[in-house]
Design an enzyme around this catalytic site. Structure first.
Site, PDB file in Angstrom:
ATOM      1  N   SER A 147      47.717  67.628  48.415  1.00 52.66           N
ATOM      2  CA  SER A 147      46.370  67.164  48.755  1.00 52.66           C
ATOM      3  C   SER A 147      45.288  68.210  48.475  1.00 52.66           C
ATOM      4  O   SER A 147      44.339  68.357  49.248  1.00 52.66           O
ATOM      5  CB  SER A 147      46.310  66.682  50.210  1.00 52.66           C
ATOM      6  OG  SER A 147      47.195  65.584  50.394  1.00 52.66           O
ATOM      7  N   GLU A 195      59.582  65.102  44.794  1.00 53.18           N
ATOM      8  CA  GLU A 195      59.913  63.707  44.454  1.00 53.18           C
ATOM      9  C   GLU A 195      61.228  63.643  43.686  1.00 53.18           C
ATOM     10  O   GLU A 195      61.999  62.689  43.822  1.00 53.18           O
ATOM     11  CB  GLU A 195      58.746  63.091  43.663  1.00 53.18           C
ATOM     12  CG  GLU A 195      57.553  62.822  44.579  1.00 53.18           C
ATOM     13  CD  GLU A 195      56.200  62.974  43.925  1.00 53.18           C
ATOM     14  OE1 GLU A 195      56.112  62.965  42.682  1.00 53.18           O
ATOM     15  OE2 GLU A 195      55.206  63.133  44.668  1.00 53.18           O
ATOM     16  N   GLY A 236      50.295  63.821  48.643  1.00 52.70           N
ATOM     17  CA  GLY A 236      49.799  62.456  48.543  1.00 52.70           C
ATOM     18  C   GLY A 236      49.397  61.860  49.884  1.00 52.70           C
ATOM     19  O   GLY A 236      49.202  60.650  49.998  1.00 52.70           O
ATOM     20  N   GLY A 239      48.079  66.918  42.355  1.00 53.29           N
ATOM     21  CA  GLY A 239      48.544  65.589  41.966  1.00 53.29           C
ATOM     22  C   GLY A 239      47.371  64.648  41.780  1.00 53.29           C
ATOM     23  O   GLY A 239      46.698  64.644  40.745  1.00 53.29           O
ATOM     24  N   GLY A 240      47.088  63.858  42.802  1.00 54.83           N
ATOM     25  CA  GLY A 240      46.070  62.810  42.725  1.00 54.83           C
ATOM     26  C   GLY A 240      44.732  63.258  42.139  1.00 54.83           C
ATOM     27  O   GLY A 240      44.172  62.579  41.269  1.00 54.83           O
ATOM     28  N   HIS A 287      60.540  69.336  41.765  1.00 58.11           N
ATOM     29  CA  HIS A 287      59.472  68.718  42.559  1.00 58.11           C
ATOM     30  C   HIS A 287      60.107  67.922  43.702  1.00 58.11           C
ATOM     31  O   HIS A 287      61.187  67.346  43.523  1.00 58.11           O
ATOM     32  CB  HIS A 287      58.615  67.812  41.665  1.00 58.11           C
ATOM     33  CG  HIS A 287      57.370  67.356  42.358  1.00 58.11           C
ATOM     34  ND1 HIS A 287      57.369  66.307  43.251  1.00 58.11           N
ATOM     35  CD2 HIS A 287      56.110  67.819  42.321  1.00 58.11           C
ATOM     36  CE1 HIS A 287      56.145  66.154  43.726  1.00 58.11           C
ATOM     37  NE2 HIS A 287      55.362  67.057  43.182  1.00 58.11           N
ATOM     38  N   GLU A 291      55.043  73.368  47.979  1.00 64.57           N
ATOM     39  CA  GLU A 291      54.472  72.043  48.224  1.00 64.57           C
ATOM     40  C   GLU A 291      55.106  71.458  49.483  1.00 64.57           C
ATOM     41  O   GLU A 291      56.207  70.880  49.418  1.00 64.57           O
ATOM     42  CB  GLU A 291      54.750  71.126  47.032  1.00 64.57           C
ATOM     43  CG  GLU A 291      54.132  71.601  45.740  1.00 64.57           C
ATOM     44  CD  GLU A 291      53.848  70.446  44.781  1.00 64.57           C
ATOM     45  OE1 GLU A 291      52.719  70.372  44.288  1.00 64.57           O
ATOM     46  OE2 GLU A 291      54.744  69.609  44.552  1.00 64.57           O
ATOM     47  N   ASN A 319      49.549  67.828  37.862  1.00 65.76           N
ATOM     48  CA  ASN A 319      50.785  67.054  37.703  1.00 65.76           C
ATOM     49  C   ASN A 319      50.410  65.578  37.714  1.00 65.76           C
ATOM     50  O   ASN A 319      50.078  65.025  38.758  1.00 65.76           O
ATOM     51  CB  ASN A 319      51.742  67.396  38.856  1.00 65.76           C
ATOM     52  CG  ASN A 319      53.011  66.564  38.815  1.00 65.76           C
ATOM     53  OD1 ASN A 319      53.263  65.821  37.863  1.00 65.76           O
ATOM     54  ND2 ASN A 319      53.817  66.674  39.860  1.00 65.76           N
ATOM     55  N   TRP A 320      50.461  64.973  36.543  1.00 67.24           N
ATOM     56  CA  TRP A 320      50.011  63.575  36.429  1.00 67.24           C
ATOM     57  C   TRP A 320      51.058  62.579  36.936  1.00 67.24           C
ATOM     58  O   TRP A 320      50.794  61.392  37.027  1.00 67.24           O
ATOM     59  CB  TRP A 320      49.647  63.254  34.970  1.00 67.24           C
ATOM     60  CG  TRP A 320      48.481  64.047  34.452  1.00 67.24           C
ATOM     61  CD1 TRP A 320      47.728  64.969  35.130  1.00 67.24           C
ATOM     62  CD2 TRP A 320      47.920  64.001  33.125  1.00 67.24           C
ATOM     63  NE1 TRP A 320      46.747  65.484  34.318  1.00 67.24           N
ATOM     64  CE2 TRP A 320      46.847  64.910  33.079  1.00 67.24           C
ATOM     65  CE3 TRP A 320      48.233  63.276  31.962  1.00 67.24           C
ATOM     66  CZ2 TRP A 320      46.078  65.117  31.932  1.00 67.24           C
ATOM     67  CZ3 TRP A 320      47.478  63.479  30.818  1.00 67.24           C
ATOM     68  CH2 TRP A 320      46.406  64.390  30.803  1.00 67.24           C
ATOM     69  N   LYS A 321      52.254  63.075  37.198  1.00 70.35           N
ATOM     70  CA  LYS A 321      53.350  62.205  37.678  1.00 70.35           C
ATOM     71  C   LYS A 321      53.508  61.006  36.742  1.00 70.35           C
ATOM     72  O   LYS A 321      53.259  61.137  35.542  1.00 70.35           O
ATOM     73  CB  LYS A 321      53.109  61.812  39.140  1.00 70.35           C
ATOM     74  CG  LYS A 321      52.862  63.052  40.029  1.00 70.35           C
ATOM     75  CD  LYS A 321      52.901  62.797  41.505  1.00 70.35           C
ATOM     76  CE  LYS A 321      52.645  64.096  42.259  1.00 70.35           C
ATOM     77  NZ  LYS A 321      52.733  63.952  43.712  1.00 70.35           N
TER      78      LYS A 321
HETATM   79  P1  13P Z   1      48.799  65.447  45.673  1.00 68.63           P
HETATM   80  O1  13P Z   1      47.800  66.457  45.174  1.00 68.63           O
HETATM   81  O2  13P Z   1      48.510  64.054  45.213  1.00 68.63           O
HETATM   82  O3  13P Z   1      49.024  65.578  47.144  1.00 68.63           O
HETATM   83  O4  13P Z   1      50.212  65.816  44.959  1.00 68.63           O
HETATM   84  C1  13P Z   1      50.658  67.116  45.000  1.00 68.63           C
HETATM   85  C2  13P Z   1      51.815  67.238  44.092  1.00 68.63           C
HETATM   86  O5  13P Z   1      52.868  66.660  44.321  1.00 68.63           O
HETATM   87  C3  13P Z   1      51.660  68.055  42.881  1.00 68.63           C
HETATM   88  O6  13P Z   1      52.881  68.298  42.260  1.00 68.63           O
END
Ligand code: 13P
Length: 254
Positions: A216, A98, A176, A237-238, A96, A170, A11-13
């Site tokens: 993470s 967020e 994050g 994510g990251g 998600h 999640e 997920n590149w956000k």
């Molecule tokens: P991180 O891997 O950066 O913690 O993010 C997880 C995420 O929100 C994937 O959708």
């Protein structure tokens, strides 16, 4: 894991320029062979077309990060399921944390979206997860059960959930933050979710649906996470923003 095929999803956000997105997906494509793992990337809307053009022979799946439930109309700023299909998406991330916390998405909205996604041939990746306060108050299972019931309301009424549907657990406190759920904590929740799916649908559905863990995930923790019986992969994510780390995760940390 049973015979559910593992999936590693990135997920590149709201990250990466078009050039960076193109460069990243090219490097991922070059870095993977057939790992026996489904690989999926979810770029921002504006990069979907460019990325689609670069994944043709790689087996990488294209996913959007969100969508609206209506097919068309006066919904300024929104994107319809058909628009995502047209640009080449097979999957869409819904609910998600967020989107839930920053953009006030509710279970009711996610339910509408999940239904619209399936109706238009997209595979939803439906995210659920508890906050730290909820975990510390001992409310994790109750919160997740409510999110599941709310986000899958339509499917539960019909007593039918397509087996292609994907859930992503999640925990909000692990996103994050560098603070991953332990494999045991994640497994405990995944097992609970599978039991809930058995109650709401049937054992076949519960055993067929893939449940990804997100929060993470890194090259050094993927192996322990995915070794757990009910963890079918990761939503990253990251660590999905760098080819090296994402490819290492796809190789399950080997
Ligand atoms: P991180 O891997 O950066 O913690 O993010 C997880 C995420 O929100 C994937 O959708």
């Amino acid at each position: 894991m049973t015979d559910r095929r593992p999936m590693i999803a990135g997920n590149w956000k709201m990250n990466l320029s078009l050039l960076e997105a193109a460069s990243l997906v090219k490097s991922i494509g070059e870095g993977i062979q057939d790992q026996g793992v489904d690989v999926l990337v979810a770029p921002p809307f504006t990069a979907l077309g460019v990325v689609k053009g670069l994944i043709e022979d790689t087996g990488i799946l294209l996913c959007a990060q969100n969508m609206h439930w209506e097919s068309y109309g006066a919904y300024t700023g929104e994107i319809s399921p058909a628009m995502l299909s047209e640009v080449g998406c097979s999957h869409v991330i819904l609910g998600h944390s967020e989107r839930r916390s920053l953009f006030k998405e509710t279970d009711e909205m996610i339910d509408l979206k999940a239904n619209a996604a399936v109706e238009s041939g997209l595979i939803p990746i439906i995210c659920i997860g508890e906050t730290l306060e909820e975990r510390e108050a001992g409310e994790t299972f109750e919160v997740l059960k409510n999110q599941l019931a709310g986000s899958l309301h339509h499917f539960m009424n019909q007593k039918r959930l397509p087996l292609s549907t994907i859930l992503a657990y999640e925990p909000v406190w692990a996103i994050g933050t560098g603070r991953t759920a332990t494999p045991e904590q994640a497994q405990e929740v995944h097992q609970f979710l599978r039991e809930s799916l058995t109650e709401s649908f049937d054992a076949n559905t519960a055993q067929g649906i893939r449940i990804l863990y997100g929060g993470s995930v890194k090259p050094d923790n993927i192996k322990d996470l995915i070794s757990k019986k009910d963890i079918d992969g990761a939503l990253v994510g990251g660590a999905s923003l760098k080819a090296d780390s994402f490819v290492q995760i796809i190789r399950l940390g080997e």
